[in-house]
Design a protein around this motif. Sequence first.
Motif, PDB file in Angstrom:
ATOM      1  N   ARG A 128       0.830  -1.213   0.000  1.00 52.89           N
ATOM      2  CA  ARG A 128       0.000   0.000   0.000  1.00 52.89           C
ATOM      3  C   ARG A 128       0.861   1.258   0.000  1.00 52.89           C
ATOM      4  N   PRO A 129       0.309   2.360  -0.509  1.00 48.59           N
ATOM      5  CA  PRO A 129       1.058   3.625  -0.580  1.00 48.59           C
ATOM      6  C   PRO A 129       1.405   4.175   0.812  1.00 48.59           C
ATOM      7  N   LEU A 130       2.413   5.034   0.851  1.00 49.43           N
ATOM      8  CA  LEU A 130       2.840   5.672   2.097  1.00 49.43           C
ATOM      9  C   LEU A 130       1.679   6.391   2.765  1.00 49.43           C
ATOM     10  N   GLN A 131       0.847   7.034   1.987  1.00 46.53           N
ATOM     11  CA  GLN A 131      -0.296   7.748   2.562  1.00 46.53           C
ATOM     12  C   GLN A 131      -1.156   6.796   3.384  1.00 46.53           C
ATOM     13  N   CYS A 132      -1.324   5.583   2.903  1.00 46.77           N
ATOM     14  CA  CYS A 132      -2.139   4.596   3.618  1.00 46.77           C
ATOM     15  C   CYS A 132      -1.385   4.008   4.807  1.00 46.77           C
ATOM     16  N   SER A 133      -0.115   3.671   4.603  1.00 46.53           N
ATOM     17  CA  SER A 133       0.639   3.019   5.676  1.00 46.53           C
ATOM     18  C   SER A 133       0.968   3.972   6.821  1.00 46.53           C
ATOM     19  N   PRO A 162      -2.829   6.305  11.185  1.00 47.73           N
ATOM     20  CA  PRO A 162      -3.489   7.588  11.377  1.00 47.73           C
ATOM     21  C   PRO A 162      -2.528   8.711  11.774  1.00 47.73           C
ATOM     22  N   PHE A 163      -1.256   8.531  11.505  1.00 51.63           N
ATOM     23  CA  PHE A 163      -0.268   9.519  11.931  1.00 51.63           C
ATOM     24  C   PHE A 163      -0.107  10.621  10.885  1.00 51.63           C
ATOM     25  N   TRP A 164      -1.207  11.254  10.568  1.00 52.02           N
ATOM     26  CA  TRP A 164      -1.226  12.380   9.639  1.00 52.02           C
ATOM     27  C   TRP A 164      -1.275  13.662  10.456  1.00 52.02           C
ATOM     28  N   ALA A 165      -0.650  14.711   9.943  1.00 49.98           N
ATOM     29  CA  ALA A 165      -0.559  15.978  10.677  1.00 49.98           C
ATOM     30  C   ALA A 165      -1.924  16.479  11.141  1.00 49.98           C
ATOM     31  N   GLU A 166      -2.930  16.400  10.286  1.00 46.54           N
ATOM     32  CA  GLU A 166      -4.247  16.924  10.667  1.00 46.54           C
ATOM     33  C   GLU A 166      -4.914  16.097  11.767  1.00 46.54           C
ATOM     34  N   ILE A 167      -4.582  14.816  11.851  1.00 46.15           N
ATOM     35  CA  ILE A 167      -5.133  13.966  12.910  1.00 46.15           C
ATOM     36  C   ILE A 167      -4.359  14.170  14.212  1.00 46.15           C
ATOM     37  N   LEU A 168      -3.072  14.467  14.096  1.00 47.26           N
ATOM     38  CA  LEU A 168      -2.235  14.693  15.279  1.00 47.26           C
ATOM     39  C   LEU A 168      -2.275  16.132  15.779  1.00 47.26           C
ATOM     40  N   GLU A 169      -3.011  16.969  15.092  1.00 47.98           N
ATOM     41  CA  GLU A 169      -3.058  18.391  15.427  1.00 47.98           C
ATOM     42  C   GLU A 169      -3.492  18.645  16.860  1.00 47.98           C
ATOM     43  N   SER A 170      -4.425  17.853  17.331  1.00 48.63           N
ATOM     44  CA  SER A 170      -4.923  18.041  18.696  1.00 48.63           C
ATOM     45  C   SER A 170      -5.495  16.723  19.213  1.00 48.63           C
ATOM     46  N   ARG A 171      -5.627  16.657  20.530  1.00 47.77           N
ATOM     47  CA  ARG A 171      -6.252  15.478  21.133  1.00 47.77           C
ATOM     48  C   ARG A 171      -7.684  15.310  20.608  1.00 47.77           C
ATOM     49  N   ASP A 172      -8.390  16.422  20.429  1.00 42.80           N
ATOM     50  CA  ASP A 172      -9.758  16.356  19.913  1.00 42.80           C
ATOM     51  C   ASP A 172      -9.795  15.772  18.503  1.00 42.80           C
ATOM     52  N   ALA A 173      -8.839  16.163  17.654  1.00 39.97           N
ATOM     53  CA  ALA A 173      -8.781  15.624  16.294  1.00 39.97           C
ATOM     54  C   ALA A 173      -8.512  14.118  16.333  1.00 39.97           C
ATOM     55  N   TRP A 174      -7.610  13.691  17.222  1.00 41.96           N
ATOM     56  CA  TRP A 174      -7.297  12.268  17.384  1.00 41.96           C
ATOM     57  C   TRP A 174      -8.540  11.502  17.853  1.00 41.96           C
ATOM     58  N   LEU A 175      -9.221  12.044  18.839  1.00 40.77           N
ATOM     59  CA  LEU A 175     -10.413  11.376  19.362  1.00 40.77           C
ATOM     60  C   LEU A 175     -11.536  11.350  18.335  1.00 40.77           C
ATOM     61  N   ILE A 218       6.126   7.886  15.878  1.00 42.75           N
ATOM     62  CA  ILE A 218       5.026   8.656  15.298  1.00 42.75           C
ATOM     63  C   ILE A 218       5.575   9.731  14.371  1.00 42.75           C
ATOM     64  N   ARG A 219       6.574  10.483  14.845  1.00 37.65           N
ATOM     65  CA  ARG A 219       7.145  11.552  14.043  1.00 37.65           C
ATOM     66  C   ARG A 219       7.776  11.016  12.751  1.00 37.65           C
ATOM     67  N   SER A 220       8.371   9.832  12.819  1.00 38.70           N
ATOM     68  CA  SER A 220       9.002   9.276  11.620  1.00 38.70           C
ATOM     69  C   SER A 220       7.963   8.830  10.591  1.00 38.70           C
ATOM     70  N   ARG A 221       6.747   8.589  11.027  1.00 34.94           N
ATOM     71  CA  ARG A 221       5.681   8.135  10.128  1.00 34.94           C
ATOM     72  C   ARG A 221       4.715   9.244   9.738  1.00 34.94           C
TER      73      ARG A 221
END
Length: 139
Positions: free
Chosen positions: A92-97, A100-113, A133-136
Motif C-alpha cells: 500500500r502507498p505511504l499515505q495509507c501506511s 493515522p499519523f497524519w498531521a491533521e489527525i495529530l493536530e490536537s487530542r480532539d482531532a485524534w479522538l 510517530i514523528r518518523s511516520r
Amino acid sequence: MVVHCIKQKPEPWYSEGLRFECIRCGRCCRGPGIVWISPEECSAIADFLGLSHDVFVREYLLECEHGFVLRDRLDMGCVMLEGDRCIIYPARPLQCSSYPFWAEILESRDAWLSEASRCPGINRGRLWSFREIRSRTLK
C-alpha cells in the motif's frame, strides 16, 4: 552581557506516545478522500498485482494535475478495497501506511479522538513512541 533566551516549543500533546493497531477493518478506505500515488508506489503496486504499469494505470488510477490518484468505486470506497480488505495491503502507498499519523489527525487530542470514533484501531494495541510517530507522520 546579552543573554539570549531560546523559546522551546511545547511538547506535542502526544509526546508520551499513542496506541494504534490496524485491525484491517477497511473503514479508513471508505468515504471521500484522495490517495496520491508516487511513480515508485505505482511500480511497486503494479508488480505486487502482477500487472504491467500501463494496465495498472489504466485500470486503477486517475491522472490529475499534480500526479496520479487511486480511483474510488461508486460507493466512494477505494478501488483497492474488496469487502473489508485492502488487496494491496503489503504494498500500500505511504499515505495509507502512515495512517493515522497524519498531521491533521495529530493536530490536537480532539482531532485524534474524532478520528478514533471512525477507526476502531485508534487507542488500542501497541504504544507507538513519539519518535516512531514523528518518523511516520504524513504532512
